[in-house]
Design a protein around this motif. Structure first.
Motif, mmCIF file in Angstrom:
data_model
loop_
_atom_site.group_PDB
_atom_site.id
_atom_site.type_symbol
_atom_site.label_atom_id
_atom_site.label_comp_id
_atom_site.label_asym_id
_atom_site.label_seq_id
_atom_site.Cartn_x
_atom_site.Cartn_y
_atom_site.Cartn_z
ATOM 1 N N SER A 14 -9.805 -37.499 -3.144
ATOM 2 C CA SER A 14 -9.529 -37.902 -1.768
ATOM 3 C C SER A 14 -8.296 -38.789 -1.693
ATOM 4 O O SER A 14 -7.527 -38.710 -0.741
ATOM 5 N N LEU A 15 -8.067 -39.619 -2.702
ATOM 6 C CA LEU A 15 -6.858 -40.451 -2.722
ATOM 7 C C LEU A 15 -5.596 -39.596 -2.835
ATOM 8 O O LEU A 15 -4.572 -39.900 -2.219
ATOM 9 N N ILE A 16 -5.672 -38.524 -3.597
ATOM 10 C CA ILE A 16 -4.539 -37.597 -3.701
ATOM 11 C C ILE A 16 -4.261 -36.974 -2.341
ATOM 12 O O ILE A 16 -3.107 -36.908 -1.890
ATOM 13 N N LEU A 17 -5.315 -36.531 -1.652
ATOM 14 C CA LEU A 17 -5.145 -35.910 -0.336
ATOM 15 C C LEU A 17 -4.606 -36.904 0.686
ATOM 16 O O LEU A 17 -3.768 -36.552 1.516
ATOM 17 N N VAL A 18 -5.063 -38.158 0.630
ATOM 18 C CA VAL A 18 -4.567 -39.176 1.557
ATOM 19 C C VAL A 18 -3.077 -39.395 1.360
ATOM 20 O O VAL A 18 -2.315 -39.479 2.333
#
Length: 69
Positions: free
Chosen positions: A10-14
């Motif tokens: 999710s941090l990558i997507l953010v």
């Protein structure tokens, strides 16, 4: 096979949604492979981009975790 979204994914997507630069330490190879397999990200001439499917996947995860109402 289903791949639930993890915190690191999710941090990558953010970062991709916000247009921030991904650092090497942020890109776990297994997370990148899983995100590519589920078509959440793709490689373009400009670099990594998030797909519409990736944005939907992130919003579903954020709602489930209680980050978005």
């Amino acid at each position: 096979m289903r791949f639930p979204l993890t915190q690191s994914q999710s941090l990558i997507l953010v970062k991709l949604i916000n247009g921030d630069k991904l650092l090497q330490r942020d890109m776990n190879p297994m997370d990148m492979v899983i995100l590519t397999q589920v078509k959440a990200i793709k490689m373009t001439i400009d670099g990594l981009t998030i797909t519409k499917k990736g944005k939907i996947r992130f919003v579903k995860w954020a709602r489930k975790e209680g980050h978005v109402a």
